[in-house]
Write a protein that holds these residues in place. Structure first.
Motif, PDB file in Angstrom:
ATOM      1  N   SER A 169       3.222   8.471   0.303  1.00  0.00           N
ATOM      2  CA  SER A 169       2.941   7.427   1.280  1.00  0.00           C
ATOM      3  C   SER A 169       1.839   6.519   0.762  1.00  0.00           C
ATOM      4  CB  SER A 169       2.520   8.042   2.619  1.00  0.00           C
ATOM      5  OG  SER A 169       1.322   8.776   2.489  1.00  0.00           O
ATOM      6  N   ASN A 170       1.877   5.268   1.225  1.00  0.00           N
ATOM      7  CA  ASN A 170       0.844   4.294   0.865  1.00  0.00           C
ATOM      8  C   ASN A 170       0.870   3.973  -0.622  1.00  0.00           C
ATOM      9  OD1 ASN A 170      -1.146   2.538   1.737  1.00  0.00           O
ATOM     10  ND2 ASN A 170      -2.800   3.997   1.446  1.00  0.00           N
ATOM     11  N   TRP A 171       2.077   3.866  -1.192  1.00  0.00           N
ATOM     12  CA  TRP A 171       2.220   3.554  -2.617  1.00  0.00           C
ATOM     13  C   TRP A 171       2.443   2.063  -2.824  1.00  0.00           C
ATOM     14  CZ3 TRP A 171       5.827   7.544  -5.495  1.00  0.00           C
ATOM     15  CH2 TRP A 171       5.208   8.807  -5.458  1.00  0.00           C
ATOM     16  N   THR A 172       1.728   1.487  -3.782  1.00  0.00           N
ATOM     17  CA  THR A 172       2.001   0.120  -4.225  1.00  0.00           C
ATOM     18  C   THR A 172       3.088   0.177  -5.295  1.00  0.00           C
ATOM     19  OG1 THR A 172       0.345   0.224  -5.978  1.00  0.00           O
ATOM     20  CG2 THR A 172      -0.407  -0.545  -3.800  1.00  0.00           C
ATOM     21  N   LEU A 176       3.971   3.137  -7.963  1.00  0.00           N
ATOM     22  CA  LEU A 176       5.316   3.701  -8.075  1.00  0.00           C
ATOM     23  C   LEU A 176       5.783   3.676  -9.524  1.00  0.00           C
ATOM     24  CD1 LEU A 176       8.040   4.732  -7.012  1.00  0.00           C
ATOM     25  CD2 LEU A 176       8.645   2.347  -6.503  1.00  0.00           C
ATOM     26  N   ALA A 177       5.548   2.553 -10.201  1.00  0.00           N
ATOM     27  CA  ALA A 177       5.937   2.443 -11.612  1.00  0.00           C
ATOM     28  C   ALA A 177       5.263   3.525 -12.439  1.00  0.00           C
ATOM     29  CB  ALA A 177       5.578   1.060 -12.150  1.00  0.00           C
ATOM     30  N   ARG A 178       3.996   3.770 -12.165  1.00  0.00           N
ATOM     31  CA  ARG A 178       3.273   4.808 -12.904  1.00  0.00           C
ATOM     32  C   ARG A 178       3.877   6.184 -12.628  1.00  0.00           C
ATOM     33  NH1 ARG A 178      -2.962   6.706 -11.827  1.00  0.00           N
ATOM     34  NH2 ARG A 178      -2.961   8.436 -13.279  1.00  0.00           N
ATOM     35  N   GLY A 185      10.712   9.169 -18.785  1.00  0.00           N
ATOM     36  CA  GLY A 185      10.547   9.523 -20.186  1.00  0.00           C
ATOM     37  C   GLY A 185       9.895   8.448 -21.025  1.00  0.00           C
ATOM     38  N   PHE A 186       9.664   7.267 -20.468  1.00  0.00           N
ATOM     39  CA  PHE A 186       9.026   6.151 -21.155  1.00  0.00           C
ATOM     40  C   PHE A 186       8.183   5.377 -20.140  1.00  0.00           C
ATOM     41  CE2 PHE A 186      12.802   6.968 -23.722  1.00  0.00           C
ATOM     42  CZ  PHE A 186      12.273   6.964 -25.007  1.00  0.00           C
ATOM     43  N   PRO A 187       7.221   4.577 -20.618  1.00  0.00           N
ATOM     44  CA  PRO A 187       6.402   3.797 -19.688  1.00  0.00           C
ATOM     45  C   PRO A 187       7.248   2.902 -18.789  1.00  0.00           C
ATOM     46  CG  PRO A 187       5.452   3.745 -21.890  1.00  0.00           C
ATOM     47  CD  PRO A 187       6.789   4.400 -22.024  1.00  0.00           C
ATOM     48  N   VAL A 188       6.853   2.838 -17.529  1.00  0.00           N
ATOM     49  CA  VAL A 188       7.498   1.960 -16.552  1.00  0.00           C
ATOM     50  C   VAL A 188       6.465   0.948 -16.084  1.00  0.00           C
ATOM     51  CG1 VAL A 188       8.679   1.805 -14.325  1.00  0.00           C
ATOM     52  CG2 VAL A 188       9.087   3.777 -15.817  1.00  0.00           C
ATOM     53  N   VAL A 189       6.815  -0.330 -16.132  1.00  0.00           N
ATOM     54  CA  VAL A 189       5.903  -1.411 -15.765  1.00  0.00           C
ATOM     55  C   VAL A 189       6.463  -2.158 -14.565  1.00  0.00           C
ATOM     56  CG1 VAL A 189       4.837  -3.563 -16.528  1.00  0.00           C
ATOM     57  CG2 VAL A 189       5.084  -1.658 -18.124  1.00  0.00           C
ATOM     58  N   ASP A 190       5.633  -2.357 -13.561  1.00  0.00           N
ATOM     59  CA  ASP A 190       6.070  -3.071 -12.355  1.00  0.00           C
ATOM     60  C   ASP A 190       6.281  -4.551 -12.642  1.00  0.00           C
ATOM     61  OD1 ASP A 190       6.491  -3.888  -9.653  1.00  0.00           O
ATOM     62  OD2 ASP A 190       4.372  -4.466  -9.558  1.00  0.00           O
ATOM     63  N   GLN A 191       7.485  -5.027 -12.419  1.00  0.00           N
ATOM     64  CA  GLN A 191       7.794  -6.447 -12.502  1.00  0.00           C
ATOM     65  C   GLN A 191       8.590  -6.887 -11.271  1.00  0.00           C
ATOM     66  OE1 GLN A 191       9.607  -7.383 -16.315  1.00  0.00           O
ATOM     67  NE2 GLN A 191       7.825  -6.706 -17.481  1.00  0.00           N
ATOM     68  N   TYR A 198       3.900   1.081   0.492  1.00  0.00           N
ATOM     69  CA  TYR A 198       5.157   1.557   1.065  1.00  0.00           C
ATOM     70  C   TYR A 198       5.237   3.080   1.014  1.00  0.00           C
ATOM     71  CZ  TYR A 198       6.182  -3.340   0.306  1.00  0.00           C
ATOM     72  OH  TYR A 198       6.117  -4.701   0.333  1.00  0.00           O
ATOM     73  N   ASP A 199       6.085   3.623   1.910  1.00  0.00           N
ATOM     74  CA  ASP A 199       6.393   5.049   1.881  1.00  0.00           C
ATOM     75  C   ASP A 199       7.652   5.240   1.047  1.00  0.00           C
ATOM     76  OD1 ASP A 199       4.237   5.472   3.534  1.00  0.00           O
ATOM     77  OD2 ASP A 199       5.426   5.611   5.364  1.00  0.00           O
ATOM     78  N   VAL A 200       7.602   6.214   0.155  1.00  0.00           N
ATOM     79  CA  VAL A 200       8.684   6.426  -0.794  1.00  0.00           C
ATOM     80  C   VAL A 200       9.209   7.849  -0.667  1.00  0.00           C
ATOM     81  CG1 VAL A 200       9.260   6.564  -3.245  1.00  0.00           C
ATOM     82  CG2 VAL A 200       7.759   4.745  -2.420  1.00  0.00           C
ATOM     83  N   SER A 201      10.527   8.010  -0.634  1.00  0.00           N
ATOM     84  CA  SER A 201      11.116   9.339  -0.561  1.00  0.00           C
ATOM     85  C   SER A 201      12.540   9.299  -1.096  1.00  0.00           C
ATOM     86  CB  SER A 201      11.107   9.865   0.882  1.00  0.00           C
ATOM     87  OG  SER A 201      11.683  11.155   0.944  1.00  0.00           O
ATOM     88  N   PHE A 202      12.800  10.042  -2.171  1.00  0.00           N
ATOM     89  CA  PHE A 202      14.163  10.178  -2.678  1.00  0.00           C
ATOM     90  C   PHE A 202      14.244  11.389  -3.610  1.00  0.00           C
ATOM     91  CE2 PHE A 202      12.030   7.321  -5.667  1.00  0.00           C
ATOM     92  CZ  PHE A 202      12.376   7.845  -6.912  1.00  0.00           C
TER      93      PHE A 202
END
Length: 251
Positions: A169-172, A176-178, A185-191, A198-202
């Motif tokens: 919860s409370n994720w930017t 989330l990308a981090r 398995g590799f770096p993820v960058v927010d674009q 936001y609240d995230v669940s999956f």
């Protein structure tokens, strides 16, 4: 982009980001007092732990200096460069108290820990933007399906990331990308260009070969969040270690 860090253990820590000709500065308090000790060789790295934001202390037990740098600068292990061989092997204990009993936010822990590492380990480091193989987190066709965080949450993030389960919860979007970096398995960058929390669940198949009943990570993100992982070479902020001591300054 170039990041310049200036550290002081007591008083004020100044963080300056230089982007082109613009300069932004913010001042936050440092730790009031801290104990840092090297663990004996018999210490078990599997017992390593560190505390979350929202408390008047930052406590870490049986953690490597690499881990402390990751916490202090908000990066993944793949974003730490030029580190000595012992950096991810030797273990340390940290017990740091906030000034005036303040409840530390995630950003305050980072800044105060940067100062502590400089003071006790004489850590000198600089940040570079390096292109690496990775993923860009972008909005998928059809638009995002995000649930804005509602109500009050303790300062920082609630994290529950296990095999095939991502919930918080409370994720930017940058956070989330981090969090997606390890399962991807590799770096993820927010674009995404999306602001807010936001609240995230999956759920997803951490091991697709072992569990075909669950969707892959990319399919799960698309279905649950309306986002997409786009492969390519992405700019990743990398913390480059210039110099550091193995043994901390005596408490």
């Amino acid at each position: 982009m170039r990041l310049l860090f200036r550290h002081l253990l007591r008083g004020v820590v100044v963080w300056t980001m230089v982007v082109g000709s613009c300069s932004l500065s913010a001042q936050v308090t440092a730790f009031e007092a801290a104990t840092v000790r090297a663990c004996p060789p018999s210490a078990d790295p599997a017992t390593g732990s560190w505390g979350p934001p929202g408390h008047d202390r930052f406590v870490a037990n049986h953690v490597t200096l690499e881990r402390l740098v990751m916490i202090a600068y908000g990066v993944d292990a793949s974003q730490v460069a030029n580190e000595p061989g012992w950096f991810s092997a030797n273990l340390y204990d940290v017990n740091a108290k906030a000034q005036d009993g303040a409840k530390l936010t995630g950003d305050e822990i980072k800044t105060c820990l940067q100062g502590l590492l400089h003071e006790r380990f004489h850590l000198e480091a600089h940040a570079e933007m390096r292109k690496q193989r990775g993923y860009a987190l972008v909005v998928a066709k059809g638009g995002p399906k995000l649930t804005p965080t509602k109500g009050e949450h303790w300062p920082g993030f609630r994290i529950d990331v296990e095999g095939g389960n991502m919930k918080g919860s409370n994720w930017t979007m940058p956070y989330l990308a981090r969090m997606l970096t390890k399962p991807a398995g590799f770096p993820v960058v927010d674009q995404t260009g999306i602001s807010g929390s936001y609240d995230v669940s999956f759920v997803f198949a951490a091991d697709p070969d072992a569990d075909a009943s669950l969707p892959s990570l990319t399919v799960a993100i698309h279905k649950a969040l309306g986002l997409e992982l786009k492969p390519g070479r992405v700019p990743v902020q990398t913390i480059v270690i210039d110099s550091v001591d193995k043994m901390p300054v005596e408490n």
